[in-house]
Design a protein around this motif. Structure first.
Motif, PDB file in Angstrom:
ATOM      1  N   TYR A 117      29.019  13.205  58.652  1.00 43.43           N
ATOM      2  CA  TYR A 117      29.927  12.657  59.659  1.00 43.43           C
ATOM      3  C   TYR A 117      30.989  13.679  60.064  1.00 43.43           C
ATOM      4  O   TYR A 117      31.360  13.761  61.229  1.00 43.43           O
ATOM      5  N   ALA A 118      31.470  14.458  59.113  1.00 45.10           N
ATOM      6  CA  ALA A 118      32.486  15.465  59.425  1.00 45.10           C
ATOM      7  C   ALA A 118      31.916  16.553  60.331  1.00 45.10           C
ATOM      8  O   ALA A 118      32.624  17.100  61.182  1.00 45.10           O
ATOM      9  N   ASP A 119      30.631  16.863  60.169  1.00 42.55           N
ATOM     10  CA  ASP A 119      30.006  17.912  60.978  1.00 42.55           C
ATOM     11  C   ASP A 119      29.908  17.542  62.449  1.00 42.55           C
ATOM     12  O   ASP A 119      29.887  18.424  63.301  1.00 42.55           O
ATOM     13  N   THR A 120      29.833  16.247  62.772  1.00 42.62           N
ATOM     14  CA  THR A 120      29.701  15.859  64.173  1.00 42.62           C
ATOM     15  C   THR A 120      30.991  16.092  64.938  1.00 42.62           C
ATOM     16  O   THR A 120      30.952  16.353  66.134  1.00 42.62           O
ATOM     17  N   GLY A 121      32.132  15.976  64.277  1.00 38.64           N
ATOM     18  CA  GLY A 121      33.414  16.168  64.942  1.00 38.64           C
ATOM     19  C   GLY A 121      33.854  14.966  65.758  1.00 38.64           C
ATOM     20  O   GLY A 121      34.916  14.969  66.358  1.00 38.64           O
ATOM     21  N   GLU A 122      33.062  13.907  65.781  1.00 37.23           N
ATOM     22  CA  GLU A 122      33.412  12.709  66.549  1.00 37.23           C
ATOM     23  C   GLU A 122      34.218  11.720  65.721  1.00 37.23           C
ATOM     24  O   GLU A 122      34.939  10.897  66.277  1.00 37.23           O
ATOM     25  N   GLU A 123      34.090  11.775  64.417  1.00 38.23           N
ATOM     26  CA  GLU A 123      34.788  10.853  63.541  1.00 38.23           C
ATOM     27  C   GLU A 123      35.814  11.595  62.693  1.00 38.23           C
ATOM     28  O   GLU A 123      35.736  12.804  62.516  1.00 38.23           O
ATOM     29  N   ILE A 124      36.741  10.827  62.153  1.00 45.36           N
ATOM     30  CA  ILE A 124      37.731  11.352  61.210  1.00 45.36           C
ATOM     31  C   ILE A 124      37.262  10.937  59.828  1.00 45.36           C
ATOM     32  O   ILE A 124      36.976   9.756  59.584  1.00 45.36           O
ATOM     33  N   VAL A 125      37.157  11.887  58.917  1.00 48.22           N
ATOM     34  CA  VAL A 125      36.697  11.600  57.560  1.00 48.22           C
ATOM     35  C   VAL A 125      37.854  11.890  56.607  1.00 48.22           C
ATOM     36  O   VAL A 125      38.375  13.004  56.560  1.00 48.22           O
ATOM     37  N   GLU A 126      38.271  10.863  55.875  1.00 48.20           N
ATOM     38  CA  GLU A 126      39.376  10.982  54.919  1.00 48.20           C
ATOM     39  C   GLU A 126      38.846  10.832  53.498  1.00 48.20           C
ATOM     40  O   GLU A 126      38.085   9.907  53.205  1.00 48.20           O
ATOM     41  N   LYS A 127      39.262  11.740  52.628  1.00 47.83           N
ATOM     42  CA  LYS A 127      38.902  11.677  51.207  1.00 47.83           C
ATOM     43  C   LYS A 127      40.007  10.903  50.487  1.00 47.83           C
ATOM     44  O   LYS A 127      41.180  11.248  50.589  1.00 47.83           O
ATOM     45  N   VAL A 128      39.600   9.845  49.779  1.00 48.37           N
ATOM     46  CA  VAL A 128      40.555   8.962  49.104  1.00 48.37           C
ATOM     47  C   VAL A 128      40.155   8.851  47.638  1.00 48.37           C
ATOM     48  O   VAL A 128      38.968   8.694  47.324  1.00 48.37           O
ATOM     49  N   ALA A 129      41.148   8.928  46.752  1.00 45.72           N
ATOM     50  CA  ALA A 129      40.865   8.803  45.313  1.00 45.72           C
ATOM     51  C   ALA A 129      40.203   7.460  45.027  1.00 45.72           C
ATOM     52  O   ALA A 129      40.615   6.424  45.543  1.00 45.72           O
ATOM     53  N   MET A 130      39.160   7.498  44.194  1.00 44.61           N
ATOM     54  CA  MET A 130      38.405   6.295  43.851  1.00 44.61           C
ATOM     55  C   MET A 130      39.088   5.590  42.681  1.00 44.61           C
ATOM     56  O   MET A 130      39.345   6.210  41.647  1.00 44.61           O
ATOM     57  N   PRO A 131      39.392   4.296  42.813  1.00 45.26           N
ATOM     58  CA  PRO A 131      39.984   3.554  41.683  1.00 45.26           C
ATOM     59  C   PRO A 131      39.033   3.534  40.485  1.00 45.26           C
ATOM     60  O   PRO A 131      37.815   3.607  40.643  1.00 45.26           O
ATOM     61  N   GLU A 132      39.593   3.422  39.288  1.00 39.70           N
ATOM     62  CA  GLU A 132      38.799   3.488  38.059  1.00 39.70           C
ATOM     63  C   GLU A 132      37.700   2.430  38.006  1.00 39.70           C
ATOM     64  O   GLU A 132      36.594   2.699  37.548  1.00 39.70           O
ATOM     65  N   GLY A 133      37.984   1.229  38.468  1.00 36.62           N
ATOM     66  CA  GLY A 133      36.974   0.174  38.462  1.00 36.62           C
ATOM     67  C   GLY A 133      35.792   0.510  39.354  1.00 36.62           C
ATOM     68  O   GLY A 133      34.641   0.228  39.011  1.00 36.62           O
ATOM     69  N   LEU A 134      36.065   1.148  40.485  1.00 40.39           N
ATOM     70  CA  LEU A 134      34.996   1.543  41.396  1.00 40.39           C
ATOM     71  C   LEU A 134      34.193   2.708  40.817  1.00 40.39           C
ATOM     72  O   LEU A 134      32.976   2.763  40.968  1.00 40.39           O
ATOM     73  N   VAL A 135      34.882   3.615  40.116  1.00 36.94           N
ATOM     74  CA  VAL A 135      34.185   4.720  39.447  1.00 36.94           C
ATOM     75  C   VAL A 135      33.207   4.151  38.419  1.00 36.94           C
ATOM     76  O   VAL A 135      32.051   4.576  38.343  1.00 36.94           O
TER      77      VAL A 135
END
Length: 192
Positions: A117-135
């Motif tokens: 998605y980042a390569d297309t340049g059409e969308e904004i991609v945000e990296k967000v820390a994953m909560p422990e339960g989701l990990v």
């Protein structure tokens, strides 16, 4: 593509977007995804917290899908120093853009999918820390479905790459025909 229900899992994930005052005179506001909430209910830009001009919104809830074929990507994501999820957003245009500037397209645990998605340049991609339960949820899925790929050595063909073809393509050497013509055009020893 048909997914085997045993190798597929999904969870609703709420996306928190923060609006803060811009740091330049060209941007009045700075918007970015700051956290995710696993198991969140539906939301449509509900205000969560306000601190002066900084406001956190529960912008949307998206389904985060895990597929058994993508476990290598998830393993890389949760093995990082800071395990992260990636929020893919698209800027809204039109009447709602002032109050709802972004549309959440996707939440993914795959850094490979986020890179696409980042390569297309059409969308904004945000990296967000994953909560422990989701990990823990992603790790449990990976442990259940990850299979190491066995290494297969390729066999080389027997072509001699160092073979010298004197005169091929050299305009100074007289040729009976064009050396770059397809072989099908030469029939019965005659040149057409």
């Amino acid at each position: 593509m048909i997914y085997n229900p045993k190798t597929y899992a999904t969870i609703p994930v709420g996306v928190v977007i923060r609006r803060a005052p811009g740091v330049t005179r060209w941007a009045a506001w700075s918007w970015r995804a700051v956290s995710v909430m696993p198991g969140a209910g539906a939301a449509d830009w509900r205000e969560l917290r306000r601190d002066g001009d900084t406001v956190d919104y529960h912008a949307a809830t998206a389904q985060m899908d895990l597929h058994g074929a993508e476990t290598e990507a998830y393993l890389q994501g949760i093995s990082a120093r800071v395990p992260s999820v990636y929020v893919v957003m698209r800027q809204n245009v039109g009447a709602d853009a002032a109050s709802k500037p972004f549309h959440v397209v996707l939440v993914t645990a795959s850094p490979f999918e986020a890179q696409d998605y980042a390569d297309t340049g059409e969308e904004i991609v945000e990296k967000v820390a994953m909560p422990e339960g989701l990990v823990a949820w992603v790790r449990e899925f990976v442990d259940a479905h990850h299979q190491e790929e066995t290494f297969k050595k390729r066999r080389r063909d027997k072509t001699d790459v160092n073979r010298v073809e004197d005169g091929v393509g050299d305009p100074r050497i007289h040729q009976l025909s064009d050396v770059y013509r397809a072989p099908a055009s030469v029939r019965k020893g005659r040149v057409h």
